[in-house]
Design an enzyme around this catalytic site. Structure first.
Site, PDB file in Angstrom:
ATOM      1  N   ARG A  27       0.811  -1.214   0.000  1.00 18.36           N
ATOM      2  CA  ARG A  27       0.000   0.000   0.000  1.00 18.36           C
ATOM      3  C   ARG A  27       0.848   1.269   0.000  1.00 18.36           C
ATOM      4  O   ARG A  27       0.306   2.374   0.033  1.00 18.36           O
ATOM      5  CB  ARG A  27      -0.937   0.011   1.215  1.00 18.36           C
ATOM      6  CG  ARG A  27      -2.001  -1.068   1.184  1.00 18.36           C
ATOM      7  CD  ARG A  27      -2.958  -0.931   2.372  1.00 18.36           C
ATOM      8  NE  ARG A  27      -4.056  -1.870   2.299  1.00 18.36           N
ATOM      9  CZ  ARG A  27      -5.095  -1.877   3.129  1.00 18.36           C
ATOM     10  NH1 ARG A  27      -5.146  -0.978   4.105  1.00 18.36           N
ATOM     11  NH2 ARG A  27      -6.062  -2.761   3.015  1.00 18.36           N
ATOM     12  N   GLU A  40      -1.775  -8.530  -4.736  1.00 25.97           N
ATOM     13  CA  GLU A  40      -3.178  -8.938  -4.849  1.00 25.97           C
ATOM     14  C   GLU A  40      -3.295 -10.393  -5.315  1.00 25.97           C
ATOM     15  O   GLU A  40      -4.192 -11.121  -4.882  1.00 25.97           O
ATOM     16  CB  GLU A  40      -3.923  -8.004  -5.807  1.00 25.97           C
ATOM     17  CG  GLU A  40      -3.994  -6.553  -5.347  1.00 25.97           C
ATOM     18  CD  GLU A  40      -4.645  -6.381  -3.984  1.00 25.97           C
ATOM     19  OE1 GLU A  40      -5.438  -7.261  -3.576  1.00 25.97           O
ATOM     20  OE2 GLU A  40      -4.361  -5.377  -3.315  1.00 25.97           O
ATOM     21  N   TYR A 119     -11.636  -9.675  -8.779  1.00 22.89           N
ATOM     22  CA  TYR A 119     -11.049  -8.970  -7.639  1.00 22.89           C
ATOM     23  C   TYR A 119      -9.606  -8.572  -7.917  1.00 22.89           C
ATOM     24  O   TYR A 119      -9.221  -7.401  -7.729  1.00 22.89           O
ATOM     25  CB  TYR A 119     -11.112  -9.804  -6.357  1.00 22.89           C
ATOM     26  CG  TYR A 119     -10.348  -9.119  -5.265  1.00 22.89           C
ATOM     27  CD1 TYR A 119     -10.915  -8.063  -4.552  1.00 22.89           C
ATOM     28  CD2 TYR A 119      -9.007  -9.447  -5.008  1.00 22.89           C
ATOM     29  CE1 TYR A 119     -10.190  -7.372  -3.600  1.00 22.89           C
ATOM     30  CE2 TYR A 119      -8.279  -8.752  -4.058  1.00 22.89           C
ATOM     31  CZ  TYR A 119      -8.869  -7.719  -3.353  1.00 22.89           C
ATOM     32  OH  TYR A 119      -8.139  -7.022  -2.437  1.00 22.89           O
ATOM     33  N   ASP A 137     -14.626  -9.097  -2.902  1.00 26.56           N
ATOM     34  CA  ASP A 137     -14.235 -10.415  -2.443  1.00 26.56           C
ATOM     35  C   ASP A 137     -15.229 -10.850  -1.368  1.00 26.56           C
ATOM     36  O   ASP A 137     -16.254 -10.188  -1.156  1.00 26.56           O
ATOM     37  CB  ASP A 137     -12.790 -10.424  -1.934  1.00 26.56           C
ATOM     38  CG  ASP A 137     -12.587  -9.557  -0.692  1.00 26.56           C
ATOM     39  OD1 ASP A 137     -13.570  -8.976  -0.184  1.00 26.56           O
ATOM     40  OD2 ASP A 137     -11.448  -9.470  -0.212  1.00 26.56           O
TER      41      ASP A 137
END
Length: 207
Positions: A27, A40, A119, A137
Site C-alpha cells: 500500500r 493482490e 477482484y 471479495d
C-alpha cells in the site's frame, strides 16, 4: 444513482478509513502495477500478514516479470511456498511472464491472465493507478450484503454493478477502507457496537 443511505455509507466509510487504515508494504505510495499485482495475486485466499512476510523478499528476488520469466519454476515454488498453493501460483506467474513483457492496463485483459479474476484485476488497477473500479471479495460481499440486505443482488454480475455505483473519485481510499472495515469491524462475528452504519444497516436493525 446511489440512494441517500448508500451515499451516507460511502462518506462514512471514507471518514472511518482515514483513521483506521491498515498499513502494508504493497500500500506504499508509488508502487508499480507489477508490485501491486503480485500482492493482490498472493492475497487471494491468504491472510495479509502471511503475504507481508513473503512479499518484500519475493520482490527483491523477482523485481519484474523479466526475472520471473528467467527463473525456474522450482525457484518460484520455493519463494511462494510459505503462502500455500505454491505450484498453482508459480505456474500461473511463469505463464504470465512468458507471454507478457508488461501487465495489461485494463480489467478485461488482466482477467484473461491465468488465475486472475475480477477482484485481482480491479484491485490491481485501483490501488496502483486509482482506476474507479469496485473490489468484490468475500469480505466485501459480507459488508454490502449486511448493510444493504434488502437490495443486495444474488448474481456476481449484478453485485459488481451494484458496487460500481458506490465507487467515488477517491476510489483507492474508498476500496482500501472497505477492505479494512470488513477485516476489522464487519467480520464473520461483527463488532456492531463499533460500527458507524448502525442507523441504516439492515443487518443491525433486524438482528
Amino acid at each position: 444513482m446511489p440512494s441517500e443511505e448508500e451515499c451516507q455509507f460511502r462518506a462514512d466509510l471514507i471518514e472511518w478509513g482515514t483513521e483506521n487504515r491498515r498499513e502494508y508494504p504493497w500500500r506504499e505510495p508509488d508502487r508499480t502495477l507489477y508490485e501491486v499485482f503480485v500482492a493482490e495475486f498472493f492475497l487471494t485466499q491468504t491472510p495479509a500478514d502471511n503475504v507481508e512476510a513473503v512479499y518484500p523478499r519475493f520482490l527483491e528476488q523477482f523485481p519484474t516479470l523479466d526475472e520471473i520469466e528467467e527463473a525456474s519454476e522450482e525457484e518460484l515454488v520455493e519463494a511462494i511456498e510459505p503462502l500455500g498453493f505454491q505450484n498453482m501460483r508459480a505456474g500461473a506467474l511463469k505463464q504470465i511472464a512468458s507471454t507478457h513483457d508488461h501487465l495489461p492496463t485494463d480489467p478485461d485483459s488482466l482477467m484473461d491472465l491465468p488465475r486472475v479474476g475480477h477482484y485481482v484485476a480491479n484491485a490491481t488497477l485501483c490501488f496502483a493507478r486509482g482506476d474507479q473500479l469496485p473490489v468484490l471479495d468475500r469480505n466485501v460481499e459480507r459488508v454490502y450484503s449486511r448493510v444493504f440486505r434488502d437490495t443486495w443482488p444474488e448474481t456476481e454480475s449484478d453485485q459488481l454493478a451494484f458496487t460500481q455505483r458506490f465507487v467515488p473519485g477517491q476510489a483507492r481510499a474508498y476500496n482500501l477502507a472497505l477492505l479494512d472495515f470488513g477485516a476489522l469491524v464487519c467480520q464473520n462475528e461483527p463488532l456492531c457496537e463499533q460500527c458507524f452504519a448502525n442507523d441504516y444497516c439492515v443487518y443491525f436493525r433486524e438482528r
